[in-house]
Design an enzyme around this catalytic site. Structure first.
Site, short mmCIF file in Angstrom:
data_model
loop_
_atom_site.label_atom_id
_atom_site.label_comp_id
_atom_site.label_asym_id
_atom_site.label_seq_id
_atom_site.Cartn_x
_atom_site.Cartn_y
_atom_site.Cartn_z
CG ASP A 132 -8.08 -4.66 1.73
OD1 ASP A 132 -9.03 -4.17 2.37
OD2 ASP A 132 -8.01 -4.66 0.48
CE LYS A 135 2.06 -17.81 -2.39
NZ LYS A 135 1.22 -19.04 -2.41
CE1 TYR A 178 -3.46 -2.70 0.67
CE2 TYR A 178 -4.63 -0.69 1.22
CZ TYR A 178 -4.65 -2.02 0.90
OH TYR A 178 -5.84 -2.66 0.80
CG ASP A 233 -13.63 -7.10 2.28
OD1 ASP A 233 -13.26 -6.35 3.20
OD2 ASP A 233 -14.18 -6.67 1.24
CG ASP A 263 -1.74 -20.52 -0.96
OD1 ASP A 263 -1.22 -20.46 0.18
OD2 ASP A 263 -1.23 -21.16 -1.90
C1 IPM Z 1 -10.40 -1.03 3.93
C2 IPM Z 1 -10.59 -0.47 2.55
C3 IPM Z 1 -9.40 0.41 2.22
C4 IPM Z 1 -8.16 -0.47 2.28
C5 IPM Z 1 -9.48 1.14 0.86
C6 IPM Z 1 -10.77 1.92 0.71
C7 IPM Z 1 -8.29 2.01 0.64
O1 IPM Z 1 -10.78 -1.47 1.63
O2 IPM Z 1 -10.29 -0.24 4.89
O3 IPM Z 1 -10.38 -2.25 4.07
O4 IPM Z 1 -7.84 -1.15 1.31
O5 IPM Z 1 -7.50 -0.45 3.32
MN MN Z 2 -10.92 -3.45 2.49
#
Ligand code: IPM
Ligand code: MN
Length: 355
Positions: A247, A191, A142, A251, A223
């Protein structure tokens, strides 16, 4: 006590969900005798529209001068075609860097009331799961060097993953300290079979593990981790991983709790200040329709009470109120399967009633 909170409402559903969390904090203030003073600042697309840049200087200064920061979400189709350094998302990275928030805590637990929302087989989630993802937040790909150049096949773009010993050591310490207060189990995800940066990551995780003999430690390749999270999420306690892997995996972890609309997060540095935000995005498709689930933001405000202000009773009051509302069967649109649902404001009212 009086606490100054910077509000970064942002874009899409951001303003609606932050307003809900503010109502909850105000109720907590009344009940427990605290004064929360809220000061809004512009961020993301809203800031681009108002002053031509996603993270105005006043916003950074306001956050640094506050006791804590509550953020909604940034981004939307309107700003998707801007160059990378002018995108709303850049503001999020900018504020994380400016506040030196290298730790991102993302708890993912299955609420008993939402068991049927979990897309996994019933026998897999029979015993629930309660995972704390410790995501490194100010390093890795990032923030690594990136750019465009002429390569062997003409135009090419590159981003680089780079981690220093210092960055890995400090996030490792957070992960092990966190595990000491929970299930005493750490899984570090990397990884290391391919990436040099992961090999340094793993080496330093092992060094840190030596200093925490009470914590059970293991490494896992990313993975495999993506697979294990849906095969048997109960095997995880604390997960520690890099910015990008964190990240993606957070999710995935959120979806097995039933809805990404439920997951809060705390971004922390060396000071108590921190920034608190839901892990979901700005959901521009439902903005302004009173459909957004404010629970992730309300729980983020709860995490603020605990981590920034040390108010554990008040934190518990929020968590218990959310539990009670879910147990009573109240649902927002994301959890309603087309059946009647409560609006953002209505579910907030229900939570307020429980505090
Ligand atoms: C998160 C979001 C952010 C990230 C984006 C919007 C930059 O997806 O906070 O998880 O990737 O960190
Ligand atoms: Mn995110």
């Amino acid at each position: 006590m009086r606490y100054n909170i910077a509000l970064l409402k942002g874009d899409g559903i951001g303003p609606e969900i932050v307003d809900s969390a503010v109502r909850v904090l105000e109720k907590i203030g009344q009940k427990y005798g605290h004064e929360f003073v809220f000061t809004p600042y512009l961020i993301g697309g809203a800031a681009i529209d108002a002053c031509g840049e996603p993270l105005p200087k006043e916003t950074v200064a306001g956050c640094l001068a506050s006791d804590s920061v509550l953020l909604g979400a940034v981004g939307g189709p309107k700003w998707d075609t801007l160059p990378g350094n002018l995108r709303p998302e850049k503001a999020l990275l900018g504020i994380r860097a400016a506040m030196e928030l290298f730790t991102n805590l993302r708890p993912a637990k299955l609420y008993p009331a939402l068991k049927d929302e979990c897309p996994l087989r019933a026998d897999i989630v029979e015993n629930g799961f309660d995972i704390m993802i410790v995501r490194e937040l100010t390093g890795g790909i990032y923030f690594g060097e990136r750019g465009m150049r002429e390569g062997k096949w003409g135009e090419e773009a590159y981003d680089t993953e780079c981690y220093s010993r210092m960055e890995i050591e400090r996030i490792a310490k957070v992960a092990f300290e966190t595990a000491m207060k929970r299930g005493k189990h750490v899984t570090s995800i990397d990884k290391a079979n391919v990436l040099e940066s992961s090999r340094l990551w793993r080496k330093i995780m092992h060094e840190t593990a030596e200093r925490y003999p009470d914590v059970e430690y293991r490494d896992m390749l990313v993975d495999n981790a993506a697979m294990q999270l849906v095969r048997n999420p109960a095997q995880f306690d604390v997960i520690v991983t890099s910015n990008m892997f964190g990240d993606i995996l957070s999710d995935e972890a959120s979806q097995i709790t039933g809805s990404i609309g439920m997951l809060p997060s705390a971004s922390l540095g060396e000071t108590s200040r921190g920034l608190y935000e839901p892990i979901h995005g700005s959901a521009p498709d439902i903005a302004g329709q009173h459909k957004a689930n404010p629970i992730a933001t309300i729980l983020s405000a709860g995490m603020m009470l605990l981590h920034a202000f040390g108010l554990s009773k008040e934190h518990d009051a929020i968590v218990n109120a959310v539990d009670a509302v879910l147990n009573a069967g109240y649902r927002t649109a994301d959890l309603s399967h087309g059946a009647p649902y409560l609006t953002t404001e209505e579910i907030t009212d229900k939570i307020l009633e429980q505090i």
